[in-house]
Motif scaffolding. Structure first.
Motif: not given
Length: 211
Positions: A112-113, A136-137, A141
């Motif tokens: 994601l991203g 994290h993301a 994203g």
């Protein structure tokens, strides 16, 4: 003690400073992830199914479990009547466990991203838990996730309190709303994502309709 192991694993994934480090941390955790997060009372993969069921009629799809991990959400959604579910995750080791649950028709490794491997408007809805969190993301994203969700579909996801405040989420929300890409349908109050441990770890669920 299992709770201590779980806390150590959480420290490892939250401390990852590159996608490669995050993937390595989850590869190391994959085999014991389910039992260790259960020891903390991790609620989100199961609780998110309530929001999916509220906004997506049973049987409609396909759905995307964005950041599916070991696939904890899949069997619950399958039991609720959703038979067309895809999953994506950064970790191939986690995806192998998700595949063993026989709840996902398609599983892909993706981050994601970055660009996602589906065409515009492919999914009836996407849902995501524990992904928009520390290390994290990124909020950016969401643009790709909205792209691959059909008009009239839904974006259903949780955001951790710390990253909502300093991760640019409100700016992305406003950008997508200003571009008439989505509209807010529902947001929950802040609530605990662990029933047993980490009482200070709070998340909020957001539901948007894609336009």
């Amino acid at each position: 003690m299992i709770v201590d192991k779980a806390n150590a694993a959480l420290d490892s994934v939250y401390g990852a400073d590159t996608p490669e480090a995050l993937e390595e941390a989850y590869a190391a955790w994959a085999a014991t992830y389910d039992s260790e997060t259960a020891s903390l009372g991790y609620l989100l993969p199961f609780l998110i199914t309530a929001w999916v069921a509220r906004h997506v009629p049973a049987g409609e799809g396909p759905l995307l479990d964005a950041g599916c991990g070991t696939g904890l959400s899949g069997p619950s959604l399958k039991a609720l009547g959703y038979g067309d579910i895809a999953g994506l995750d950064l970790s191939d080791d986690m995806l192998k466990i998700a595949g063993s649950r026989n709840a996902y028709g398609e599983l892909k490794q993706a981050m994601l991203g970055g660009l996602l491997p589906w065409p515009d408007g492919h999914f009836r809805a996407f849902f995501s838990t524990g992904v928009f969190t520390i290390s994290h993301a990124p909020a950016s994203g969401l643009h790709e996730l909205v792209r691959i969700t059909k008009k009239g579909g839904h974006a259903i996801f949780t955001v951790r309190d710390q990253v909502f405040e300093n991760g640019g989420f409100q700016a992305v929300f406003d950008e997508l709303e200003g571009a008439r890409k989505w509209r807010l349908v529902e947001q929950s109050p802040w609530f605990r994502c662990y029933a047993i441990a980490e009482p200070e770890a709070l998340v909020k669920t957001f539901v948007f309709e894609v336009l």
